[in-house]
Design an enzyme around this catalytic site. Structure first.
Site, PDB file in Angstrom:
ATOM      1  N   ASP A 285       0.826  -1.213   0.000  1.00 12.43           N
ATOM      2  CA  ASP A 285       0.000   0.000   0.000  1.00 12.43           C
ATOM      3  C   ASP A 285       0.858   1.261   0.000  1.00 12.43           C
ATOM      4  O   ASP A 285       1.850   1.351   0.731  1.00 12.43           O
ATOM      5  CB  ASP A 285      -0.897  -0.008   1.255  1.00 12.43           C
ATOM      6  CG  ASP A 285      -1.842   1.181   1.291  1.00 12.43           C
ATOM      7  OD1 ASP A 285      -2.654   1.317   0.360  1.00 12.43           O
ATOM      8  OD2 ASP A 285      -1.767   1.977   2.246  1.00 12.43           O
ATOM      9  N   GLU A 327       1.214  -0.885  -5.118  1.00 14.72           N
ATOM     10  CA  GLU A 327       0.089   0.043  -5.226  1.00 14.72           C
ATOM     11  C   GLU A 327       0.695   1.439  -5.239  1.00 14.72           C
ATOM     12  O   GLU A 327       0.926   2.044  -4.204  1.00 14.72           O
ATOM     13  CB  GLU A 327      -0.895  -0.118  -4.059  1.00 14.72           C
ATOM     14  CG  GLU A 327      -2.229   0.571  -4.330  1.00 14.72           C
ATOM     15  CD  GLU A 327      -2.428   1.883  -3.576  1.00 14.72           C
ATOM     16  OE1 GLU A 327      -3.396   2.587  -3.870  1.00 14.72           O
ATOM     17  OE2 GLU A 327      -1.618   2.213  -2.694  1.00 14.72           O
TER      18      GLU A 327
END
Ligand code: OTU
Length: 629
Positions: A285, A327
């Protein structure tokens, strides 16, 4: 680079008398370590933390943890590591399909997910990404992205034992479990943050704390705003630490200080422990944000890639069956570095989200032409071996428009403000029922909404307009047809398979109403999903999607390694070949178009089995996947 080799080399051959039966994956780990990856990792680590006196101690801890966690790695996982080492493209075939869901919204929790496995299997899902299921912050937690304990699970979803049982069950069904690894920040109630609040200097240095505004004022002017309305600014004054804390996202998400070698090691341990629980894919993330540098946006810094390379090497040693997925929601041109290069020791992630492609598809759908998609694809490079894009139509986040600024400014310019207005339903020709995200309405930050709502399905349903409904379903299938055929690992977003609409209940919920992304995080309506009314839009979408997925499985040229070559068939149409065998044509216009293929001869659309010559009409918002007849 300084040489810390001798004191840090903890993976020396097994001491005589070591019980090999108790050694789990250790002998394999040791062999992979010795096949040069250990020294490459060591070099990277000490290059990154060259001037840090804490580096040798941190390194010693890393190697000790690596050994004990290797010992604990289950035989089933070790076997997976072995098998995948001989098939490094195992996730790239046309049989791979992802599915993204919140465990609670999908099925209540871990056991519930296990109970709905047949649903995933019927769709052909091979990779299940469950959004953050680690123990979140108490109270507001950004949909789980504010993690209080990486090693524990959200008690609402079940226990750690339930999670392990689920991973085993998924593995037996050839479905790989994916998990978020929230690298950039922890929650402000994580044990590290609590130690920092208690004044522990070791843990204060896990974060980026500034005694006064001097530091923040130096960085802030160059930094982007992720949530400009609900969380403006990138720093938060926190009394408990008597400092301005770097908080890129919400004020309760404290950015980690990756310039501290202990942070690297702590996160590496988290990664290894989760891999030992059977997580096979890690979504890294907010990777772009890990390293800060004054005078820059503090995104995509060279050290970020350095860190990713080190994490990749660690996984190649510890658990080579595991995938890393970047990501990084950044413009197309900044993405390729996240794959690293294929040279040994310089690899980074196996997968990366193609967010420009996703956003461009929505631009095209709203404008009735394929211009933006053509621009993005023309710029999308071929990837290093054994790497793949993650293609998707929607996810739990907004559709962020900023990644397309460069492409939008090319001639003729594409007005992103119009696109944003279109999806907020503030455009005369809009079929969409979405909402703008983090803007006052005039801006172009992002858009929220489920695929079906943004594609006109729910509006047509409400109007009881059967013709409009049929075209709206075609739009949904057009979007998924693109993502299933263009090249990459395609991912379905929960609910899209049955054309689920928006969930407006968040607007009445005091805990969620400030966060517009809840609009597209509905509950899976199982009673309805398991008995879709015949002829309904949901049933049409489900059947259409299934046909696309099945067709894909039988086309070897849709393996992610086959090049995607654009073909110019006019502004309305996106056309590309995959390898030498497959030609995909997608019409984004609201009217039929005449297609004249440059290649003569007969073709067959594998979805409908229709036979076509090199000249044919392609209906509005429809697609053909053509092979030689
Ligand atoms: C990621 O998001 C997650 O996907 C979001 O759900 C989290 O809120 C965020 O990190 C913080 O953990 O910039 O590259 O809607 O696209 O925040 C990371 C905005 C990100 C997201 C953005 C994104």
């Amino acid at each position: 680079m300084s040489d810390h080799g001798s004191e840090a080399n903890a993976l020396t051959p097994a001491a005589p008398g070591i019980d090999v039966s108790d050694a789990g994956g250790l002998p394999l780990v040791r062999a992979r370590w010795e096949a040069k990856r250990g020294s490459a990792l060591q070099q990277l680590f000490f290059a990154l933390y060259e001037h840090d006196a804490r580096a040798p101690a941190a390194w010693a801890r890393l190697t000790a943890q690596l050994q004990s966690l290797a010992r604990a790695r289950e035989p089933a996982l070790t076997a997976l590591d072995q098998a995948r080492a001989t098939r490094p493209d195992w996730f790239m075939g046309p049989d791979m399909l992802g599915y993204l869901a919140y465990a609670d919204r999908f099925a209540g929790g871990f056991n519930g997910v296990g109970a709905q496995l047949d649903w995933l299997q019927q769709l052909g899902v091979r990779y299940l990404h469950l959004l953050p299921f680690t123990r979140p912050r108490v109270g507001d937690n950004d949909g789980g992205f504010a993690v209080a304990d990486y090693d524990d699970v959200d008690p609402r979803l079940g226990t750690v034992a339930d999670l392990c049982a689920l991973t085993a069950k998924l593995r037996a069904a050839s479905i790989s479990l994916g998990s978020d690894l929230v690298l950039n920040h922890t929650a402000d109630d994580h044990v590290w943050a609590r130690a920092a609040k208690a004044g522990d200097p070791h843990y204060r240095d896990f974060y980026l704390l500034f005694p006064d505004r001097t530091g923040p004022n130096q960085y802030e002017p160059d930094l982007p705003q992720i949530f400009p309305i609900t969380a403006p600014g990138n720093f938060t004054w926190v009394d408990a630490v008597q400092a301005w804390v770097w908080t890129t996202f919400y004020p309760y998400q404290w950015d980690l200080n990756w310039a501290n070698p202990h942070v690297f090691v702590a996160m590496a341990e988290v990664l290894m422990r989760a891999a030992n629980r059977g997580v096979e894919v890690f979504r890294l993330d907010s990777t772009a944000f890990l390293w800060k540098r004054a005078g820059t946006r503090s995104m995509n810094q060279p050290e970020v890639h350095h860190i990713l390379r080190a994490l990749r090497l660690l996984m190649e040693v510890f658990a080579p069956g595991v995938l890393l997925k970047a990501e990084a929601i950044v413009p197309m041109r900044e993405l390729p570095p996240y794959f690293g290069d294929a040279e040994i020791g310089r690899r980074e992630c196996h997968l990366a989200y193609h967010s420009s492609l996703m956003a461009a598809a929505w631009v095209s759908l709203s404008r009735g032409d394929a211009l933006m998609l053509q621009r993005v694809l023309a710029d999308t490079p071929a990837l290093p071996a054994d790497c793949s894009w993650l293609t998707y139509v929607r996810c739990h986040d907004d559709i962020g428009w900023s990644v397309l600024r460069r492409e939008a400014d090319l001639e003729p310019a594409i007005d992103l403000a119009q696109v944003s207005a279109f999806y907020a339903g503030r455009h005369p020709e809009s079929f969409a029922e979405g909402e703008a995200f983090q803007t006052d309405g005039a801006g172009v930050h992002g858009s929220n909404g489920m695929t079906a709502a943004l594609s006109g399905v729910t509006a047509a349903e409400r109007a009881g307009d059967a013709r409009a409904l049929a075209v709206a379903c075609d739009r949904v299938l057009l979007m998924y047809g693109l993502m299933l055929s263009v090249g990459g690992l395609p991912m379905l977003y929960m609910g899209d398979e049955i054309g689920l609409g928006n969930d407006v209940s968040y607007q009445e919920d005091p805990e969620r109403q400030h966060e517009g992304r809840w609009l597209h995080r509905p509950l899976m309506p199982w009673a309805y999903a398991r008995a879709l009314p015949e002829g309904s839009a949901a049933a049409q979408i489900r059947a259409g999607l299934t046909a696309l997925i099945r067709a894909r499985q039988h086309l070897p040229a849709l393996h992610a390694s086959f090049p995607c070559q654009l073909l110019d068939l006019g502004a309305s149409v996106l056309a590309y070949t995959r390898g030498t065998d497959v030609l995909v044509v997608l019409n984004f216009a609201p009217t039929p178009v005449e297609i004249h293929l440059p290649m003569k001869g007969a073709w067959r659309d594998v979805i409908t089995n229709r036979l076509l010559q090199h000249r044919f009409e392609l209906p509005a918002w429809s697609q053909y996947w053509l092979v030689r007849a």
